[in-house]
Design an enzyme around this catalytic site. Structure first.
Site, PDB file in Angstrom:
ATOM      1  N   ASN A 169       0.889  -1.216  -0.096  1.00 45.93           N
ATOM      2  CA  ASN A 169       0.151  -0.113   0.045  1.00 45.93           C
ATOM      3  C   ASN A 169       0.748   1.429   0.202  1.00 45.93           C
ATOM      4  OD1 ASN A 169       0.748  -0.774   2.571  1.00 45.93           O
ATOM      5  ND2 ASN A 169      -1.193   0.232   3.567  1.00 45.93           N
ATOM      6  N   LYS A 192      13.420  -6.093  -0.405  1.00 40.05           N
ATOM      7  CA  LYS A 192      12.666  -7.134  -1.358  1.00 40.05           C
ATOM      8  C   LYS A 192      11.316  -6.131  -1.102  1.00 40.05           C
ATOM      9  CE  LYS A 192      10.643 -10.653  -2.844  1.00 40.05           C
ATOM     10  NZ  LYS A 192       9.287 -10.072  -2.830  1.00 40.05           N
ATOM     11  N   GLY A 246       1.559  -8.085   6.825  1.00 46.97           N
ATOM     12  CA  GLY A 246       0.385  -8.770   7.733  1.00 46.97           C
ATOM     13  C   GLY A 246       1.210  -9.902   8.498  1.00 46.97           C
ATOM     14  N   THR A 248       2.522 -12.517   7.880  1.00 47.36           N
ATOM     15  CA  THR A 248       3.795 -12.908   7.562  1.00 47.36           C
ATOM     16  C   THR A 248       4.870 -12.468   8.595  1.00 47.36           C
ATOM     17  OG1 THR A 248       2.976 -12.933   5.243  1.00 47.36           O
ATOM     18  CG2 THR A 248       5.664 -13.191   5.608  1.00 47.36           C
ATOM     19  N   GLU A 264       5.729  -4.041  11.691  1.00 49.54           N
ATOM     20  CA  GLU A 264       4.485  -3.303  11.868  1.00 49.54           C
ATOM     21  C   GLU A 264       3.440  -4.470  11.120  1.00 49.54           C
ATOM     22  OE1 GLU A 264       1.170  -1.943  10.636  1.00 49.54           O
ATOM     23  OE2 GLU A 264       2.237  -0.605   9.593  1.00 49.54           O
ATOM     24  N   ARG A 297      -5.385   0.796   4.487  1.00 49.60           N
ATOM     25  CA  ARG A 297      -4.248   1.595   5.153  1.00 49.60           C
ATOM     26  C   ARG A 297      -4.343   0.658   6.654  1.00 49.60           C
ATOM     27  NH1 ARG A 297      -6.951   5.511   6.036  1.00 49.60           N
ATOM     28  NH2 ARG A 297      -5.455   6.713   7.366  1.00 49.60           N
ATOM     29  N   CYS A 298      -3.133   0.545   7.252  1.00 46.11           N
ATOM     30  CA  CYS A 298      -2.977  -0.164   8.424  1.00 46.11           C
ATOM     31  C   CYS A 298      -3.688   0.844   9.649  1.00 46.11           C
ATOM     32  CB  CYS A 298      -1.659  -0.337   8.800  1.00 46.11           C
ATOM     33  SG  CYS A 298      -0.658  -1.594   7.734  1.00 46.11           S
ATOM     34  N   THR A 299      -3.596   2.148   9.380  1.00 48.05           N
ATOM     35  CA  THR A 299      -4.000   2.942  10.258  1.00 48.05           C
ATOM     36  C   THR A 299      -5.478   3.631   9.894  1.00 48.05           C
ATOM     37  OG1 THR A 299      -2.869   4.660   9.030  1.00 48.05           O
ATOM     38  CG2 THR A 299      -1.900   3.963  11.091  1.00 48.05           C
ATOM     39  N   ARG A 451      -0.440   7.692  10.176  1.00 45.27           N
ATOM     40  CA  ARG A 451       0.891   7.511  10.540  1.00 45.27           C
ATOM     41  C   ARG A 451       1.540   8.600   9.944  1.00 45.27           C
ATOM     42  NH1 ARG A 451       4.683   6.064   6.673  1.00 45.27           N
ATOM     43  NH2 ARG A 451       3.035   5.613   5.213  1.00 45.27           N
TER      44      ARG A 451
END
Length: 496
Positions: A169, A192, A246, A248, A264, A297-299, A451
């Site tokens: 993202n 990566k 995520g 992973t 995160e 978005r994570c936030t 963020r």
């Protein structure tokens, strides 16, 4: 255009090359990975599928280059970072084009991401010179039983080789947020990139190449996670991993061994709305926080916990604002664009169908065309619904009505996530008490989770992450302390 002009050398026969030892290279595998355009759902780009042997060579080159880079003066490291930042901002348009086509980011937001990334690199250069330019002196007689016969000089030194793995993202901004701190601190950097966003990241890496960083210091390997993912994260040449993504990340943390980790891993950011809140402000932030970039978005606001007495009013205000959202392709700067992949769209749809089966109130009709999902508000959501707990990463937002503040805090803290949250109230005393009670890395008062600015600390609790980000914190975690102790033959005191 992408892959043309100064970027022409990064592509060869329609396949984007990987970057190693200061050169753009084709993989010996002879294979490539296709990148699907989320909007058209057809192949857009191809990147090299690197081999494990190529990863080994990258690590060897990084280790050698880092030894020389660590001896490069701080001002010179900062100078090169400033140069890279300027080049990045100069070429914002072709990089933004990649973001539009790879991850369906609205065009204006794509340009903003690149410019923000350039600013982040420059700020890191400035901050790094200040942080790393200072050491510490300790004297022994401050500890009981000691005379002043020892002086301890401590300073921050590099870790070695940093492996950076950003998410789809923000494949440029969340890459440079790892790259710049690693480099100013004297480390080598192996990137990566995510598959979706890899071409934008390769263009960004070329800006660092054009800035003149030493060969081997920066590398970018592309390929299938199934072939080089574990090989990279478990590689003995890696001295630090900075990962955003995520679940992973949890797997990586269990396999990585005794190296520093910065992770995160997403969130289920709760928005708690009290009865005395400014309801227009609440509605505006719910829509902005919940639906910007289609909720990917994570936030993003992921669940609204709202006092029953004001719930009807807020839901109506949110519905009115949602009706004004534009839906369509990212090239047209629409508010809601396709989610990143068909599997993501299917996951979101699964959450929606579960909520429908269990009796949630649909404030809009559920609509989907390909990867494009129309924004949806789900009212009367209960804790037995998946959407109450799982992170959709799509334009779907649940509303849970609560009868007390304690009920809202309990739901927030019962989540296995703890990235961010927000509370809306006019009473600052209540806001602080609720903030203290919420088990999240950051709590926003009277604003949606976010963020940034990029120098602010950014961290998660529980399954949301390990360590803290933000420019200063990232520089510090990508270094370690080295001490030198001077032993005097007899105590010595300055008389003044």
């Amino acid at each position: 255009m992408a892959g043309t002009g100064v970027f022409a050398e990064i592509i060869d026969e329609e396949v984007y090359n990987y970057y190693a030892d200061g050169e753009w290279k084709k993989s010996a595998s002879g294979k490539f990975v296709s990148i699907i355009n989320p909007t058209t759902r057809t192949p857009q780009y191809k990147v090299q599928a690197c081999t494990q042997e190529e990863v080994n060579k990258v690590m060897d080159a990084a280790k050698a280059a880092q030894k020389l880079w660590a001896r490069t003066p701080l001002w010179k490291r900062a100078e090169l970072l400033h140069k890279a930042a300027a080049i990045l901002k100069e070429h914002k348009n072709p990089i933004a084009e990649c973001l539009v086509k790879e991850i369906a980011k609205p065009a204006k937001d794509a340009v903003t991401e690149v410019v923000r990334s350039g600013d982040l690199v420059s700020y890191t250069a400035e901050d790094g010179v200040r942080i790393l330019g200072e050491g510490k002196l300790l004297v022994s007689d401050s500890f009981p039983g000691n005379e002043r016969s020892k002086y301890c000089l401590s300073s921050k030194i590099p870790l070695g080789v940093v492996l950076a793995i950003p998410p789809f993202n923000y494949p440029v901004n969340l890459a440079v947020s790892k790259i710049a701190p690693a480099l100013i601190a004297g480390n080598a950097l192996v990137l990566k990139p995510p598959t979706q966003g890899a071409v934008a990241a390769l263009h960004m890496i070329h800006c660092f190449h054009l800035a003149g960083f030493p060969k081997g210091l920066i590398s970018c390997v592309t390929g299938k996670g199934s072939e080089i993912g574990d090989f990279l994260t478990m590689h003995p040449g890696v001295n630090c991993i900075s990962f955003t993504g995520g679940d992973t990340g949890i797997v990586i943390s269990k396999k990585a061994g005794m190296i520093p980790l910065q992770m995160e891993l997403g969130g289920k950011d709760a928005c708690i709305v009290l009865e005395d809140a400014d309801l227009d402000l609440v509605a505006a932030n719910i829509v902005k926080g919940g639906y910007s970039y289609s909720g990917q978005r994570c936030t993003a606001v992921k669940v609204v916990l709202i006092m029953e007495s004001v719930a009807d009013a807020v839901v109506e205000k949110v519905k009115a604002k949602m009706a004004k959202l534009t839906i369509g392709p990212p090239e047209e700067n629409c508010d809601i664009t396709p989610v990143v992949s068909e599997s993501s769209a299917n996951f979101v749809e699964g959450l929606v169908m579960d909520a429908k089966q269990k009796g949630a109130t649909f404030c809009q009709e559920y609509r989907r065309e390909g990867n494009l999902i129309w924004p949806l508000l789900l009212d009367q959501v209960r804790p037995d619904m998946r959407i109450a707990w799982e992170e959709p990463f799509g334009p779907v937002l649940p509303v849970i009505r609560i009868s007390s503040v304690e009920e809202g805090i309990h739901h927030c803290n019962a989540s296995n996530f703890g990235l961010q949250g927000c509370v809306f109230t006019r009473d600052i005393n209540k806001a602080i008490m609720i903030s203290d009670a919420m088990e999240t890395g950051t709590v926003q008062i009277n604003s949606a989770p976010a963020r940034g600015p990029d120098h602010f600390p950014f961290q998660g609790l529980k399954d949301s992450g390990i360590g803290s980000q933000g420019i200063t914190n990232s520089i510090n975690m990508m270094t370690k302390i080295k001490s030198t102790v001077i032993n005097l033959p007899s105590p010595s005191y300055t008389m003044g």
